[in-house]
Design a protein around this motif. Structure first.
Motif, PDB file in Angstrom:
ATOM      1  N   SER A  92       0.781  -1.230  -0.040  1.00  0.00           N
ATOM      2  CA  SER A  92      -0.080   0.005  -0.063  1.00  0.00           C
ATOM      3  C   SER A  92       0.812   1.236   0.027  1.00  0.00           C
ATOM      4  N   LEU A  93       1.996   1.180   0.803  1.00  0.00           N
ATOM      5  CA  LEU A  93       3.019   2.460   0.567  1.00  0.00           C
ATOM      6  C   LEU A  93       3.728   2.578  -0.776  1.00  0.00           C
ATOM      7  N   VAL A  94       3.963   1.404  -1.378  1.00  0.00           N
ATOM      8  CA  VAL A  94       4.180   1.266  -2.495  1.00  0.00           C
ATOM      9  C   VAL A  94       3.370   2.194  -3.822  1.00  0.00           C
ATOM     10  N   ALA A  95       2.149   1.660  -3.576  1.00  0.00           N
ATOM     11  CA  ALA A  95       1.120   2.457  -4.407  1.00  0.00           C
ATOM     12  C   ALA A  95       0.951   3.951  -4.320  1.00  0.00           C
ATOM     13  N   GLN A  96       1.588   4.244  -3.241  1.00  0.00           N
ATOM     14  CA  GLN A  96       1.292   5.709  -2.913  1.00  0.00           C
ATOM     15  C   GLN A  96       2.967   6.310  -3.436  1.00  0.00           C
ATOM     16  N   SER A  97       3.827   5.617  -3.601  1.00  0.00           N
ATOM     17  CA  SER A  97       5.111   5.926  -4.016  1.00  0.00           C
ATOM     18  C   SER A  97       5.680   5.779  -5.215  1.00  0.00           C
ATOM     19  N   PRO A  98       5.093   6.276  -6.567  1.00  0.00           N
ATOM     20  CA  PRO A  98       5.422   5.652  -7.654  1.00  0.00           C
ATOM     21  C   PRO A  98       6.903   5.796  -8.081  1.00  0.00           C
ATOM     22  N   LYS A  99       7.524   6.547  -7.391  1.00  0.00           N
ATOM     23  CA  LYS A  99       8.882   6.647  -7.933  1.00  0.00           C
ATOM     24  C   LYS A  99       9.822   5.623  -7.766  1.00  0.00           C
ATOM     25  N   TYR A 100       9.629   4.632  -6.384  1.00  0.00           N
ATOM     26  CA  TYR A 100      10.151   3.510  -6.395  1.00  0.00           C
ATOM     27  C   TYR A 100       9.661   2.391  -6.567  1.00  0.00           C
ATOM     28  N   GLN A 101       8.453   2.526  -7.429  1.00  0.00           N
ATOM     29  CA  GLN A 101       7.525   1.079  -7.461  1.00  0.00           C
ATOM     30  C   GLN A 101       8.242  -0.051  -8.096  1.00  0.00           C
ATOM     31  N   VAL A 102       8.877   0.047  -9.245  1.00  0.00           N
ATOM     32  CA  VAL A 102       9.407  -0.958  -9.971  1.00  0.00           C
ATOM     33  C   VAL A 102      10.564  -1.637  -8.988  1.00  0.00           C
ATOM     34  N   GLU A 103      11.184  -0.988  -8.347  1.00  0.00           N
ATOM     35  CA  GLU A 103      12.299  -1.604  -7.455  1.00  0.00           C
ATOM     36  C   GLU A 103      11.762  -2.199  -6.215  1.00  0.00           C
ATOM     37  N   CYS A 104      10.568  -1.550  -5.756  1.00  0.00           N
ATOM     38  CA  CYS A 104       9.771  -2.263  -4.427  1.00  0.00           C
ATOM     39  C   CYS A 104       8.967  -3.573  -4.937  1.00  0.00           C
ATOM     40  N   GLU A 105       8.378  -3.278  -6.004  1.00  0.00           N
ATOM     41  CA  GLU A 105       7.768  -4.560  -6.805  1.00  0.00           C
ATOM     42  C   GLU A 105       8.482  -5.751  -7.004  1.00  0.00           C
ATOM     43  N   GLY A 106       9.823  -5.318  -7.545  1.00  0.00           N
ATOM     44  CA  GLY A 106      10.714  -6.656  -7.659  1.00  0.00           C
ATOM     45  C   GLY A 106      11.126  -7.252  -6.392  1.00  0.00           C
ATOM     46  N   ALA A 107      11.380  -6.628  -5.430  1.00  0.00           N
ATOM     47  CA  ALA A 107      11.956  -6.955  -4.110  1.00  0.00           C
ATOM     48  C   ALA A 107      10.809  -7.776  -3.330  1.00  0.00           C
ATOM     49  N   LEU A 108       9.482  -7.060  -3.409  1.00  0.00           N
ATOM     50  CA  LEU A 108       8.411  -8.123  -2.667  1.00  0.00           C
ATOM     51  C   LEU A 108       8.271  -9.099  -3.473  1.00  0.00           C
ATOM     52  N   ALA A 109       8.237  -9.306  -4.788  1.00  0.00           N
ATOM     53  CA  ALA A 109       8.011 -10.459  -5.447  1.00  0.00           C
ATOM     54  C   ALA A 109       8.956 -11.448  -4.994  1.00  0.00           C
ATOM     55  N   ALA A 110      10.384 -11.169  -5.142  1.00  0.00           N
ATOM     56  CA  ALA A 110      11.674 -11.955  -4.802  1.00  0.00           C
ATOM     57  C   ALA A 110      11.119 -12.663  -3.626  1.00  0.00           C
ATOM     58  N   LEU A 111      10.880 -11.764  -2.535  1.00  0.00           N
ATOM     59  CA  LEU A 111      10.659 -12.128  -1.270  1.00  0.00           C
ATOM     60  C   LEU A 111       9.558 -13.367  -1.164  1.00  0.00           C
TER      61      LEU A 111
ATOM     62  N   ASP B 249      17.392   7.404  -2.985  1.00  0.00           N
ATOM     63  CA  ASP B 249      17.916   7.105  -4.337  1.00  0.00           C
ATOM     64  C   ASP B 249      18.919   5.890  -4.433  1.00  0.00           C
ATOM     65  N   PHE B 250      20.124   6.213  -3.807  1.00  0.00           N
ATOM     66  CA  PHE B 250      21.061   5.155  -3.700  1.00  0.00           C
ATOM     67  C   PHE B 250      20.624   3.830  -3.217  1.00  0.00           C
ATOM     68  N   PHE B 251      19.953   3.850  -2.125  1.00  0.00           N
ATOM     69  CA  PHE B 251      19.343   2.634  -1.448  1.00  0.00           C
ATOM     70  C   PHE B 251      18.539   1.901  -2.420  1.00  0.00           C
ATOM     71  N   PHE B 252      17.707   2.663  -3.239  1.00  0.00           N
ATOM     72  CA  PHE B 252      16.639   2.042  -4.150  1.00  0.00           C
ATOM     73  C   PHE B 252      17.603   1.409  -5.534  1.00  0.00           C
ATOM     74  N   ALA B 253      18.766   2.106  -5.699  1.00  0.00           N
ATOM     75  CA  ALA B 253      19.422   1.753  -6.996  1.00  0.00           C
ATOM     76  C   ALA B 253      20.552   0.726  -6.531  1.00  0.00           C
ATOM     77  N   LYS B 254      20.933   0.804  -5.543  1.00  0.00           N
ATOM     78  CA  LYS B 254      22.291  -0.055  -5.391  1.00  0.00           C
ATOM     79  C   LYS B 254      22.028  -0.846  -4.486  1.00  0.00           C
ATOM     80  N   LEU B 255      21.244  -0.898  -3.355  1.00  0.00           N
ATOM     81  CA  LEU B 255      21.044  -1.780  -2.094  1.00  0.00           C
ATOM     82  C   LEU B 255      19.953  -2.954  -2.235  1.00  0.00           C
ATOM     83  N   LEU B 256      18.752  -2.209  -2.453  1.00  0.00           N
ATOM     84  CA  LEU B 256      17.644  -3.124  -2.556  1.00  0.00           C
ATOM     85  C   LEU B 256      17.567  -4.258  -3.480  1.00  0.00           C
ATOM     86  N   PRO B 257      18.295  -3.984  -4.785  1.00  0.00           N
ATOM     87  CA  PRO B 257      18.263  -5.107  -5.835  1.00  0.00           C
ATOM     88  C   PRO B 257      19.169  -6.240  -5.056  1.00  0.00           C
TER      89      PRO B 257
END
Length: 127
Positions: free
Chosen positions: A22-41, A95-103
């Motif tokens: 629900s947070l991701v839906a409100q934050s489109p900037k990091y949506q792709v990164e978050c959806e990928g991480a959640l799917a992996a989890l 930006d650094f976290f979502f680009a370099k660490l979350l992946p």
């Protein structure tokens, strides 16, 4: 992991992941990164829950908990993004976290999906 996640077959974890979605839906900037991480989890959790090998949970616990840590940080940044003071250096760190660490969640998922066989092949004296 055995006491918390596997005890209820991941039901409590699913509630937390829904909150993050629900947070991701409100934050489109990091949506792709978050959806990928959640799917992996979710994929890693499903693998652990349905594994035939009893050692799977133990062999994957460290990687799974690391995945949870990265996703928890993502949740924190998504919450912080809603604050007005989220700009400048805070935004750059996010930006650094979502680009370099979350992946890294993706590689942890692959380590889990590799199974426990290579770990379990070691005898005690080989550690």
């Amino acid at each position: 992991m055995l006491r918390k996640v596997l005890a209820d077959r991941g039901e409590t974890l699913a509630l937390w992941l829904a909150e993050i979605e629900s947070l991701v839906a409100q934050s489109p900037k990091y949506q792709v990164e978050c959806e990928g991480a959640l799917a992996a989890l979710r994929e890693a959790l499903s693998y652990i829950l349905h594994a035939d090998e009893a050692a799977t949970a133990g062999a994957s616990a460290c990687d799974f908990l690391s995945m949870l840590g990265y996703v928890a940080y993502a949740q924190m940044y998504l919450h912080m993004q809603k604050a007005q003071a989220f700009a400048g250096a805070r935004q750059l760190r996010a930006d650094f976290f979502f680009a370099k660490l979350l992946p890294r969640v993706q590689s942890l998922k692959l380590a889990i999906l590799a199974g426990p066989e290579s770990l379990m092949a070691l005898r005690d004296e080989q550690f």
